[in-house]
Design a protein around this motif. Structure first.
Motif, PDB file in Angstrom:
ATOM      1  N   ARG A 106     -24.220  25.273  -2.836  1.00 18.07           N
ATOM      2  CA  ARG A 106     -24.767  26.211  -3.810  1.00 18.07           C
ATOM      3  C   ARG A 106     -23.677  26.962  -4.557  1.00 18.07           C
ATOM      4  O   ARG A 106     -22.668  27.360  -3.997  1.00 18.07           O
ATOM      5  N   ILE A 113     -30.810  11.400  -5.096  1.00 17.28           N
ATOM      6  CA  ILE A 113     -29.867  12.457  -4.746  1.00 17.28           C
ATOM      7  C   ILE A 113     -29.954  12.682  -3.235  1.00 17.28           C
ATOM      8  O   ILE A 113     -31.029  12.536  -2.639  1.00 17.28           O
ATOM      9  N   TYR A 128     -22.234  12.304 -11.469  1.00 20.39           N
ATOM     10  CA  TYR A 128     -22.808  13.653 -11.458  1.00 20.39           C
ATOM     11  C   TYR A 128     -23.571  13.879 -12.761  1.00 20.39           C
ATOM     12  O   TYR A 128     -23.181  13.379 -13.824  1.00 20.39           O
ATOM     13  N   ASP A 129     -24.661  14.649 -12.672  1.00 16.85           N
ATOM     14  CA  ASP A 129     -25.358  15.028 -13.895  1.00 16.85           C
ATOM     15  C   ASP A 129     -24.816  16.366 -14.395  1.00 16.85           C
ATOM     16  O   ASP A 129     -23.886  16.942 -13.813  1.00 16.85           O
ATOM     17  N   VAL A 178     -25.528  11.886  -7.994  1.00 17.45           N
ATOM     18  CA  VAL A 178     -26.598  10.919  -8.221  1.00 17.45           C
ATOM     19  C   VAL A 178     -26.095   9.529  -7.862  1.00 17.45           C
ATOM     20  O   VAL A 178     -24.982   9.138  -8.239  1.00 17.45           O
ATOM     21  N   SER A 184     -26.082  18.537   0.418  1.00 11.03           N
ATOM     22  CA  SER A 184     -24.933  18.409  -0.458  1.00 11.03           C
ATOM     23  C   SER A 184     -23.868  19.441  -0.088  1.00 11.03           C
ATOM     24  O   SER A 184     -24.203  20.623   0.063  1.00 11.03           O
ATOM     25  N   ARG A 240     -25.256  17.782  -9.897  1.00 12.89           N
ATOM     26  CA  ARG A 240     -25.895  17.102  -8.773  1.00 12.89           C
ATOM     27  C   ARG A 240     -25.343  15.693  -8.663  1.00 12.89           C
ATOM     28  O   ARG A 240     -25.220  14.983  -9.659  1.00 12.89           O
ATOM     29  N   GLY A 284     -20.908  15.623  -3.974  1.00 15.43           N
ATOM     30  CA  GLY A 284     -21.890  16.696  -4.099  1.00 15.43           C
ATOM     31  C   GLY A 284     -21.257  18.051  -3.854  1.00 15.43           C
ATOM     32  O   GLY A 284     -20.157  18.150  -3.289  1.00 15.43           O
ATOM     33  N   ARG A 320     -35.010  10.657  -7.415  1.00  8.29           N
ATOM     34  CA  ARG A 320     -34.876  11.458  -8.625  1.00  8.29           C
ATOM     35  C   ARG A 320     -35.640  10.828  -9.777  1.00  8.29           C
ATOM     36  O   ARG A 320     -36.281  11.511 -10.567  1.00  8.29           O
ATOM     37  N   ASP A 342     -25.996  19.269 -14.204  1.00  7.80           N
ATOM     38  CA  ASP A 342     -26.184  20.350 -13.248  1.00  7.80           C
ATOM     39  C   ASP A 342     -25.327  20.181 -12.006  1.00  7.80           C
ATOM     40  O   ASP A 342     -25.512  20.870 -11.015  1.00  7.80           O
TER      41      ASP A 342
END
Length: 419
Positions: free
Chosen positions: A222, A96, A39-40, A46, A100, A44, A219, A81, A42
């Motif tokens: 929102r 990505i 995960y990054d 990956v 998600s 997300r 993932g 990405r 943010d």
């Protein structure tokens, strides 16, 4: 203040290697590709990997719209990405998923699913949990014990916190698929949104058969940033969480389900934008009232389209709506600045005053001056009205924290002022 370590930022430390049977990039297919999953910042998900002898052929076109990963019978679309050539022939990729969370692994039937909860509401009693049934499913929520200073630091840094978990299984212990488990978790997510004011994310789903992981969907969906605005859910309401959620889940299966979901979307949007734009927050809370008020008038008071039409001022509809639900208190009783404003405007009532502020924001140029303190009180007034109407629709008549006072101690319990 010294820096406080974030013990629940585990998503940044998580990594896993997984070999995919096929990876399709730019219409080129590669077999048995080992990808590093992570995960990054943010949050997300990956998937990154390197390919030798791939550089030139992958740059021959720029159509990456149909890229996908496949493992077993599971195939999921991805978006590129980053692409970096390490030399003339080798390439490093990061992708990505298009949705998600995304199921990337399925190796058998799962009997329970676990989901992480990110940026959930604060439960100030330490670790907290409750379990309930919806007829088909048994759902357990566990809140982590996160210190107030950790949440404060995470908010200041605009980072994410893993604040709890959700576990979903079938009541009859039969296998459960990801879609059904995710939908059940999303309904609990909606309650947590109402409790916290903003939407937590749920994701990093794992399906288990006994202790063996047989399904994996990394993932998160929102989520809003962490916030610290007061709403109906205070420390005194934590003990009533299971009861309020029970009423909420029952309502989500009833005729008012879609209205509650639409209204909740504006409610959370209003809270999420509050710190950056108080005016936009008031527009969003007004929109929530415009969703829920006509519904109550049409279903409970049986008002027809003529009475609900545009020729009737909206503040008149709001006034009628609170008459229908049986409001037993003065909406302005805690709003000192608005009481002063009311006196200067021929003693218009709270419903008309609320509409006047909304119209002043949306239709610039109206001869109606406002100040920051008045805007704060109008926002809290409108959000309080939304909460009252929510409690009416979900048929809950317990206690709430009154968000309208701008001074004094938070956390008290007041009886919901409905007949």
């Amino acid at each position: 203040m010294s820096e406080v370590e974030n013990p629940f930022e585990d998503f940044l430390n998580w990594q896993e290697n997984l070999t995919f049977n096929e990876v399709s990039i730019n219409s080129h297919s590669f077999r048995d590709v080992e990808a590093k999953l992570s995960y990054d910042h943010d949050m997300r998900f990956v998937a990154g990997f390197s390919l030798r002898e791939a550089g030139f052929q992958l740059l021959s076109s720029n159509d990456y719209s149909n890229d996908f990963f496949k493992k077993g019978d599971v195939e999921f679309g991805v978006l590129q990405r980053s692409l970096r050539l390490t030399n003339l022939h080798d390439a490093k990729f990061e992708f990505i998923p298009k949705q998600s969370p995304a199921v990337i692994l399925r190796e058998g039937e799962a009997h329970r699913f676990t989901f992480n909860v990110a940026n959930g509401p604060a439960f100030d009693l330490g670790a907290f949990s409750f379990t309930y049934e919806t007829g088909l499913h048994e759902i357990t929520f566990n809140s982590h014990d996160i210190k107030a200073e950790v949440r404060k630091l995470a908010k200041q840094k605009n980072t994410n916190l893993i604040t709890g978990t959700i576990e979903v299984s079938n009541v009859d212990s039969t296998p459960i698929n990801f879609t059904d488990a995710f939908n059940a978790a999303c309904n609990l997510q909606r309650f947590l949104t109402f409790a916290g004011g903003t939407q937590p994310g749920i994701g990093h789903a794992e399906g288990f058969n006994t202790s063996r992981r047989v399904c994996f969907a990394p993932g998160y969906n929102r989520r809003d940033p962490l916030h610290s605005h007061t709403n109906w859910f205070g420390i005194s309401q934590i003990r009533e969480t299971e009861k309020v959620n029970g009423c909420f889940q029952t309502a989500l299966k009833g005729e008012s389900s879609e209205i509650l979901k639409r209204c909740l979307e504006f409610y959370r949007a209003s809270t999420a934008v509050r710190s950056s734009s108080l005016e936009l927050a008031i527009v969003s809370s007004s929109a929530a009232l415009e969703v829920i008020v006509p519904y109550i008038l049409s279903t409970r008071a049986k008002m027809d389209a003529n009475l609900l039409g545009e020729r009737i001022p909206f503040h008149s509809k709001v006034r009628a709506c609170f008459g229908v639900v049986g409001l037993e208190s003065d909406p302005l009783e805690m709003s000192q600045e608005l009481q002063k404003k009311q006196a200067s405007l021929n003693n218009v009532d709270a419903f008309e005053l609320s509409s006047m502020f909304r119209n002043r924001i949306v239709h610039q140029g109206k001869n109606f001056d406002v100040n920051g303190r008045e805007l704060i009180e109008v926002w809290d007034l409108q959000m309080w009205m939304i909460e009252i109407l929510f409690f009416f629709l979900i048929n809950y008549r317990g206690t709430m924290q009154d968000r309208r006072p701008t001074t004094g101690w938070a956390g008290g319990a007041t009886t919901i002022p409905l007949l």
